[in-house]
Design a protein around this motif. Structure first.
Motif, mmCIF file in Angstrom:
data_model
loop_
_atom_site.group_PDB
_atom_site.id
_atom_site.type_symbol
_atom_site.label_atom_id
_atom_site.label_comp_id
_atom_site.label_asym_id
_atom_site.label_seq_id
_atom_site.Cartn_x
_atom_site.Cartn_y
_atom_site.Cartn_z
ATOM 1 N N ARG A 267 -47.437 5.577 -21.910
ATOM 2 C CA ARG A 267 -45.990 5.602 -21.662
ATOM 3 C C ARG A 267 -45.321 4.621 -22.602
ATOM 4 N N PHE A 268 -44.182 5.023 -23.143
ATOM 5 C CA PHE A 268 -43.378 4.108 -23.948
ATOM 6 C C PHE A 268 -42.079 3.829 -23.208
ATOM 7 N N SER A 269 -41.736 2.547 -23.085
ATOM 8 C CA SER A 269 -40.497 2.185 -22.392
ATOM 9 C C SER A 269 -39.749 1.129 -23.176
ATOM 10 N N GLY A 270 -38.436 1.299 -23.252
ATOM 11 C CA GLY A 270 -37.580 0.276 -23.828
ATOM 12 C C GLY A 270 -37.203 -0.717 -22.749
ATOM 13 N N GLU A 271 -37.636 -1.951 -22.873
ATOM 14 C CA GLU A 271 -37.253 -2.968 -21.897
ATOM 15 C C GLU A 271 -35.749 -3.207 -21.990
ATOM 16 N N ASP A 272 -35.110 -3.361 -20.835
ATOM 17 C CA ASP A 272 -33.655 -3.540 -20.771
ATOM 18 C C ASP A 272 -32.930 -2.294 -21.281
ATOM 19 N N SER A 273 -33.459 -1.131 -20.902
ATOM 20 C CA SER A 273 -32.927 0.150 -21.395
ATOM 21 C C SER A 273 -31.454 0.345 -21.094
ATOM 22 N N PHE A 274 -31.036 -0.076 -19.912
ATOM 23 C CA PHE A 274 -29.665 0.223 -19.497
ATOM 24 C C PHE A 274 -28.621 -0.631 -20.201
ATOM 25 N N SER A 290 -42.042 13.492 -29.499
ATOM 26 C CA SER A 290 -42.640 14.376 -30.506
ATOM 27 C C SER A 290 -44.039 13.922 -30.899
ATOM 28 N N LEU A 291 -44.346 12.637 -30.641
ATOM 29 C CA LEU A 291 -45.671 12.102 -30.949
ATOM 30 C C LEU A 291 -46.672 12.358 -29.831
ATOM 31 N N GLY A 292 -46.202 12.944 -28.730
ATOM 32 C CA GLY A 292 -47.099 13.314 -27.640
ATOM 33 C C GLY A 292 -47.232 12.284 -26.539
ATOM 34 N N VAL A 293 -46.270 11.362 -26.429
ATOM 35 C CA VAL A 293 -46.308 10.387 -25.347
ATOM 36 C C VAL A 293 -46.258 11.115 -24.006
ATOM 37 N N ASP A 294 -46.969 10.601 -23.002
ATOM 38 C CA ASP A 294 -47.000 11.257 -21.689
ATOM 39 C C ASP A 294 -45.712 11.026 -20.900
ATOM 40 N N ARG A 295 -45.177 9.824 -21.035
ATOM 41 C CA ARG A 295 -43.943 9.499 -20.326
ATOM 42 C C ARG A 295 -43.100 8.574 -21.183
ATOM 43 N N VAL A 296 -41.795 8.658 -20.992
ATOM 44 C CA VAL A 296 -40.905 7.601 -21.475
ATOM 45 C C VAL A 296 -40.392 6.878 -20.240
ATOM 46 N N GLY A 297 -40.181 5.591 -20.388
ATOM 47 C CA GLY A 297 -39.691 4.807 -19.262
ATOM 48 C C GLY A 297 -38.307 4.286 -19.536
ATOM 49 N N ILE A 298 -37.463 4.325 -18.516
ATOM 50 C CA ILE A 298 -36.123 3.758 -18.649
ATOM 51 C C ILE A 298 -35.988 2.683 -17.581
ATOM 52 N N ALA A 299 -35.737 1.450 -18.036
ATOM 53 C CA ALA A 299 -35.842 0.293 -17.155
ATOM 54 C C ALA A 299 -34.525 -0.455 -17.007
ATOM 55 N N ASP A 300 -34.145 -0.682 -15.759
ATOM 56 C CA ASP A 300 -32.993 -1.532 -15.469
ATOM 57 C C ASP A 300 -33.536 -2.946 -15.250
ATOM 58 N N THR A 301 -33.889 -3.589 -16.329
ATOM 59 C CA THR A 301 -34.639 -4.844 -16.290
ATOM 60 C C THR A 301 -33.889 -5.974 -15.615
ATOM 61 N N GLY A 363 -36.679 -8.591 -7.047
ATOM 62 C CA GLY A 363 -37.673 -7.537 -6.938
ATOM 63 C C GLY A 363 -37.165 -6.185 -7.406
ATOM 64 N N ILE A 364 -37.960 -5.140 -7.096
ATOM 65 C CA ILE A 364 -37.627 -3.780 -7.522
ATOM 66 C C ILE A 364 -37.606 -2.844 -6.308
ATOM 67 N N THR A 365 -37.567 -1.561 -6.559
ATOM 68 C CA THR A 365 -37.495 -0.561 -5.488
ATOM 69 C C THR A 365 -38.660 -0.727 -4.505
ATOM 70 N N PRO A 366 -38.390 -0.968 -3.222
ATOM 71 C CA PRO A 366 -39.474 -1.106 -2.245
ATOM 72 C C PRO A 366 -40.119 0.249 -1.945
ATOM 73 N N LEU A 367 -41.419 0.266 -1.832
ATOM 74 C CA LEU A 367 -42.151 1.488 -1.530
ATOM 75 C C LEU A 367 -41.666 2.125 -0.233
ATOM 76 N N GLY A 368 -41.550 1.336 0.834
ATOM 77 C CA GLY A 368 -41.122 1.877 2.123
ATOM 78 C C GLY A 368 -39.706 2.417 2.096
ATOM 79 N N SER A 369 -38.803 1.727 1.409
ATOM 80 C CA SER A 369 -37.409 2.184 1.337
ATOM 81 C C SER A 369 -37.294 3.506 0.594
ATOM 82 N N LEU A 370 -38.089 3.662 -0.468
ATOM 83 C CA LEU A 370 -38.051 4.926 -1.205
ATOM 84 C C LEU A 370 -38.538 6.068 -0.325
#
Length: 417
Positions: A267-274, A290-301, A363-370
């Motif tokens: 996965r490729f992600s840009g830190e501080d994407s937003f 186009s290079l075949g990455v499995d995922r791109v990540g978008i992060a609200d750092t 912190g980040i998104t809680p598992l239980g809340s999601l």
């Protein structure tokens, strides 16, 4: 798919002031709005409209109350004078309308209403809205308690604790378990290797910087996938690594091609994407796609994204990349769960979570809340895929390890109806 229901009540006072409360839900799912309109005797009216991006199904219940005024709302001689004038005016209009009706039509005053058949109503717009409602039953959870969670103020997981948390996460049913970069320290590398050898159903990911040294070490640990990131906002490009977008693109290409050659997910992600220039993000993510990455990540750092912004950017990104989209939302403004939900509505496929939402700062998104947020929408999917009865133990385990109390208002999930 469950639909949020918005109730809005608005009252207009006799002096012309109004009080209002509107329900609004963004993100593309259908909402049902109850609209109550009260017209007071002075001619003012109260109104409510619940708004929802992408289409609204409204049920109107408007009552014309020309002779119905609460005495508490009439506070002055001026109000009484206006009230009397308005009542007389309306009575005059009603009499004129009655005269016109009797001279041309001898049928019941309600005949025109009673003759309308609901079967004859054109429901094409409603059908279009309903058919366009999407389900969220195709997402995957990347739990980062053993990576992001280690940045929590009181988190000092030893090896035994990491193994227990990984086992509990796997029993709950998360799709991926993300661990700290094995390049961070010899102990981090040893722990990563041990977790990879546990034989868990969940895939094991490790987090690395965008450089070849980190990538080589990660591949050697036996992980199923690598989550690579590098700062893409102007602030991080200036103060973190000092490189420009062209450099980032070149390094990303090098790492992606190497990791893919080893048969490992990347996965490729840009830190501080937003806070990054979104045109840069689109160009960069199109390249790695186009290079075949499995995922791109978008992060609200730094946790500043709003739900509407999240929906718009994920929706735009979904239209330019064919790979999966991973999301990472910090909870500095309390929007992490809402942002994760609308990201899925907009086309994201993976959500980063931690147990109890632990992580850097708030912190980040809680598992239980999601889980709780998605249950009304895709209850069957959640119950079939994840073992909710395991969540309480998982949360108690992590709370004990980081020396915190489980919040009094923590989400409680049950399988029963």
């Amino acid at each position: 798919m469950g639909s949020p229901i918005s109730h809005h009540t608005s009252h207009t006072m006799a002096n012309g002031a109004s009080s209002s409360n509107s329900g609004c839900h963004g993100g593309g799912s259908s909402s049902i709005t109850h609209h109550t309109s009260h017209t007071m005797a002075n001619g003012a009216s109260s109104s409510n409209i619940g708004a929802h991006g992408g289409g609204v199904i409204s049920s109107f219940n408007g009552h014309y109350q020309s002779h119905l005024v609460e005495s508490s709302l009439v506070n002055s001689a001026t109000d009484l004078c206006d009230l009397t004038t308005n009542i007389k005016l309306r009575e005059t209009i009603e009499l004129d309308q009655a005269d016109d009706s009797t001279s041309t039509n001898t049928s019941s005053p309600c005949s025109s209403v009673s003759s309308i058949s609901l079967d004859d109503t054109d429901n094409s717009d409603v059908d279009t809205i309903i058919s366009g409602i999407s389900t969220l039953a195709n997402f995957k959870i990347i739990d980062s308690t053993l990576r992001e969670g280690e940045q929590f103020a009181t988190a000092y997981f030893d090896t035994a604790q990491k193994l227990k948390i990984a086992q509990a996460l796997d029993e709950f049913g998360v799709d991926y378990i993300e661990v700290t970069s094995p390049a961070a320290s010899p102990q981090s590398r040893a722990d990563c290797e041990l977790i990879c050898k546990m034989g868990l159903k969940a895939k094991i990911l490790c987090h690395i910087r965008c450089n070849m040294d980190d990538a080589r070490i990660a591949v050697q640990t036996g992980v199923d996938g690598i989550n690579m990131c590098i700062g893409t906002s102007s602030k991080l490009m200036e103060h973190s690594h000092g490189k420009d977008i062209a450099y980032i693109a070149a390094k990303a290409k090098e790492v992606i091609e190497y990791v893919k050659s080893k048969g490992v997910e990347i996965r490729f992600s840009g830190e501080d994407s937003f806070r990054s220039d979104f045109s840069d993000i689109v160009k960069l993510y199109s390249l790695v796609d186009s290079l075949g990455v499995d995922r791109v990540g978008i992060a609200d750092t730094v946790g500043v994204a709003t739900p509407m912004e999240v929906f718009n950017k994920i929706d735009a990104l979904r239209k330019v990349v064919s790979c999966d989209i991973e999301t990472h939302f910090h909870n500095d403004t309390g929007c992490a769960t809402a942002n994760a939900y609308v990201a899925l509505e907009a086309g994201a496929t993976h959500v980063d979570t931690t147990v109890l939402g632990i992580g850097e700062r708030n912190g980040i998104t809680p598992l239980g809340s999601l889980m709780a947020c998605i249950m009304p929408t895709d209850r069957e999917f959640i119950l079939n895929k994840y073992k909710l009865e395991k969540l309480s133990y998982l949360e108690q385990l992590v709370a004990k390890f980081v020396s915190v109390e489980i919040p009094f208002n923590n989400i409680v999930l049950q399988k029963c109806d």
